[in-house]
Structures are given as C-alpha cells and as structure tokens.
Scaffold this active site. Structure first.
Site, PDB file in Angstrom:
ATOM      1  N   THR A 109       0.887  -1.020  -0.189  1.00 16.14           N
ATOM      2  CA  THR A 109      -0.087   0.022   0.080  1.00 16.14           C
ATOM      3  C   THR A 109       1.033   0.977   0.049  1.00 16.14           C
ATOM      4  O   THR A 109       1.776   1.427   0.682  1.00 16.14           O
ATOM      5  CB  THR A 109      -1.521  -0.346   1.655  1.00 16.14           C
ATOM      6  OG1 THR A 109      -1.675  -0.993   1.248  1.00 16.14           O
ATOM      7  CG2 THR A 109      -2.014   1.005   1.149  1.00 16.14           C
ATOM      8  N   GLY A 139     -10.307  -3.468   1.486  1.00 16.91           N
ATOM      9  CA  GLY A 139      -9.393  -3.014   3.313  1.00 16.91           C
ATOM     10  C   GLY A 139      -9.355  -1.869   3.840  1.00 16.91           C
ATOM     11  O   GLY A 139     -10.726  -1.325   3.303  1.00 16.91           O
ATOM     12  N   GLY A 161      -0.364  -1.133   5.885  1.00 14.47           N
ATOM     13  CA  GLY A 161      -0.344  -2.698   6.861  1.00 14.47           C
ATOM     14  C   GLY A 161      -1.447  -3.103   6.838  1.00 14.47           C
ATOM     15  O   GLY A 161      -1.882  -3.229   5.919  1.00 14.47           O
ATOM     16  N   GLY A 163      -4.964  -4.025   7.080  1.00 12.63           N
ATOM     17  CA  GLY A 163      -5.353  -3.527   6.225  1.00 12.63           C
ATOM     18  C   GLY A 163      -7.233  -3.328   7.571  1.00 12.63           C
ATOM     19  O   GLY A 163      -8.001  -2.770   7.965  1.00 12.63           O
TER      20      GLY A 163
END
Length: 261
Positions: A109, A139, A161, A163
C-alpha cells in the site's frame, strides 16, 4: 485493487474498491471524485466506469515473482490443519522468516499526503490489497476515515499495513481528530496505534507476548506542515519532500521490537 482520494479545499472525495485489471486505481478514484456525484464505486461497476473513462483493463496484473510466491503460499495453505485465518498468518510468517516475502512489503500500500504553499491539503491511498485475500475482500485503503482521511482545516492521515486492524479502529479519522484537538501528528498517530493494539484480542493476531503479530504504519500531516510517521514496531520508514528536498526518515514505533512475531 482499492484506492481513495480526498481534496481538502473542495471537500470532495472519491474511491474504488475490488477493482480488477487497472494498474492505476488512484486515478480511477480521482475520476470518481471529479466526474460523478458518488464517493465509492466497487467491483464490476468500478471496472465498467474505468473502462468508460478510457483506462486500460488488463486481464492479469501478476508478475512472474508474485505468481511464483502465490503458488508456494497456496501449496502450504492446502496442507494447513488449522482454520484459514490462523493458517494464513502462520504461513505468511514462515515465508517472511525464509526470505520469500519482504516483511515490509506484505501489504503493498502507498499513502501520500501533501500541503502546498497556500496551505491546501490533499491525500491519496492506493493498494493492490493484502496478498492472497478472499475474492471480494475490501481493506481500509478505499474507506474514508480508515485508510485515508483529510480535513482541509486540520490535516491528513493515512496508513499502510494490516488493513483489517486499521479499518476496525477507523484510525485515520481518529488521527485527524486528535490533531484537531492540538496534538502533534506524531502523538496523534501514536494514540491511534495504541487503540489498534487495545482492539487486537484475536489470539491468531497475537504473538507469544500477547502483542500484535502484524505491521501497521500511520502517516500524518497537519495544516502547519508538521508531519510524522508511526509504526507498530521498529524498522519502518517514510518518505518526505520539503524545501530541503526528498529524504527517507525512520518511523516512530509504538512497541519495542519484532521478537516472537
């Protein structure tokens, strides 16, 4: 693929979730913001909208490496005796320990928040989603207040990280509200990370010390141009570009180390 964008000056936002075949979901999210009355498009509807806007639809965005890694994960999961959640965590940790997966790139991400000379604030979060998710999983990245939140008068916050843990606590909104009350971005983000730790009670998500066994990172920027990166554990970094140029800085960790993850 999930993405969200928020524009402080106009108080507008756009997002897409479960979007397949488009390698630039953040641009589709921007088109949702600028060209529709909606905030969020998902699945086939998001793909149809992207195609209508001229985005190329690819049938397979996997690289040779990602496909090879996925096949290895699938092989191990097929032989796992425990439930899917516990097995996925265990197999992922094993592959990280064996060097097959970079522990800082499990989730893939990117969050980017910016402020210009006029004090205008915007933000974007975009992701391919956590590896090997169930079809239809969404997410935090496309959910305003979780993966991204912007208030043009206060600041912006986003995350990378795990989610699900961030989504449960709606952390980006909490960080911006903390900054609204006068907290520095670092303190605002650390408080949100503590909330995530407190909300993590599922034993499959805890290590031998009873602490979260996953990584999570927050990035915060206020209207004065102050910023911070915060992580669950040491080792994470974030990039900043100011009048001094671009640099990479260490994030402030909440917990002390990754021992016994």
């Amino acid at each position: 693929l999930d993405a969200s964008v928020m524009h402080g000056p106009t108080r507008r936002a756009g997002a897409v979730a479960a979007l397949e075949g488009v390698c630039t979901p953040s641009l589709v999210a921007r088109a949702v913001m600028e060209k529709t009355p909606h905030h969020l498009l998902v699945g086939r509807g998001a793909q149809d909208f992207a195609r209508a806007q001229g985005f190329e639809i690819d049938t397979d965005l996997n690289s040779e490496h990602s496909r090879k890694t996925w096949l290895e994960w699938k092989r191990r999961m097929a032989a796992a005796p425990e439930d899917r959640t516990a097995a996925n965590q265990r197999v992922t940790n094993e592959m990280v320990a064996e060097g097959l997966i970079d522990p800082q790139h499990i989730y893939g991400t990117i969050n980017c928040n910016g402020i210009n000379a006029r004090g205008e604030i915007c933000g974007v979060t975009t992701t391919s989603g956590t590896a090997w998710k169930l079809p239809g999983r969404v997410g935090d990245s496309s959910i305003f207040g979780a993966g991204l939140y912007v208030d043009g008068e206060v600041g912006a916050a986003g995350s990378t990280g795990r989610g699900e843990s961030n989504l449960f606590s709606v952390s980006s909104f909490l960080i911006v509200e903390n900054m609204r009350r006068g907290m520095h971005p670092k303190d605002a983000a650390l408080e949100a990370m503590r909330r995530v730790q407190q909300n993590t009670v599922d034993t499959s998500l805890l290590n031998a010390r009873g602490l979260p066994n996953f990584g999570l990172n927050f990035y915060a920027l206020n209207a004065r141009g102050e910023y911070a990166g915060v992580s669950m554990y040491p080792g994470a970094h974030f990039a900043v570009c100011t009048e001094n140029g671009a640099e990479t800085l260490p994030s402030e960790p909440l917990l002390d180390d990754w021992h016994d993850l």
